[in-house]
Design an enzyme around this catalytic site. Sequence first.
Site, mmCIF file in Angstrom:
data_model
loop_
_atom_site.group_PDB
_atom_site.id
_atom_site.type_symbol
_atom_site.label_atom_id
_atom_site.label_comp_id
_atom_site.label_asym_id
_atom_site.label_seq_id
_atom_site.Cartn_x
_atom_site.Cartn_y
_atom_site.Cartn_z
ATOM 1 N N LYS A 28 41.265 39.210 21.015
ATOM 2 C CA LYS A 28 40.472 39.781 22.111
ATOM 3 C C LYS A 28 39.127 40.290 21.608
ATOM 4 C CE LYS A 28 43.781 42.722 23.114
ATOM 5 N NZ LYS A 28 44.518 43.811 23.784
ATOM 6 N N CYS A 29 38.517 39.561 20.727
ATOM 7 C CA CYS A 29 37.272 39.966 20.075
ATOM 8 C C CYS A 29 36.141 39.030 20.500
ATOM 9 C CB CYS A 29 37.484 39.887 18.556
ATOM 10 S SG CYS A 29 36.028 40.252 17.557
#
Length: 180
Positions: A56-57
């Site tokens: 989730k970066c």
Amino acid sequence: MIRFFLISLLFVSSSVFSACDNLLDYSHQQLRSNEKIDLCERYSGKVLLIVNTASKCGFTPQFEQLEALYQRYRAEGLVVLGFPSDNFFQEYDSSEETAEVCYVNYGVTFPMFASSNVHGRDANPLFRQLSERSDTSVKWNFYKFLVARDGKHVEAFNSRSEPLGGALEQAIKRALSQDQ
């Protein structure tokens, strides 16, 4: 004859263990599997690109370029190893969700391992060694460590280092051209 065989086996075994020089003398569980992989046994003598990943970066799309690097250079001896980590609060708690991002969303075929710490006192032993040898601590997701075939030379690349077309790819080419 048996004595010669045992002595030869002992010599070969000690050569394999010393080839890792403690950097790869480590086992880690694969992502979504109970199987542990002995890194020395599996990857000794290869050029390794070891990356701490997060699903989730903002750098997660680098999975595409990492996969492209792996496909482009794996026949020459490159192996990309992905180590998901939630050290920076951008990884799923569930290995199933992490695996979906890697395998389904980005088509990753290179080895991915179970989530672990890669930063600070609780970092897994491999990342502690990588940080020591490169004199670089992981400061964010998608730090990349290039390990030469001998397992001794380690070069670090930060999150912003694009896998393709820049300094990292050039370093990979140099490492692959070193004597096997």
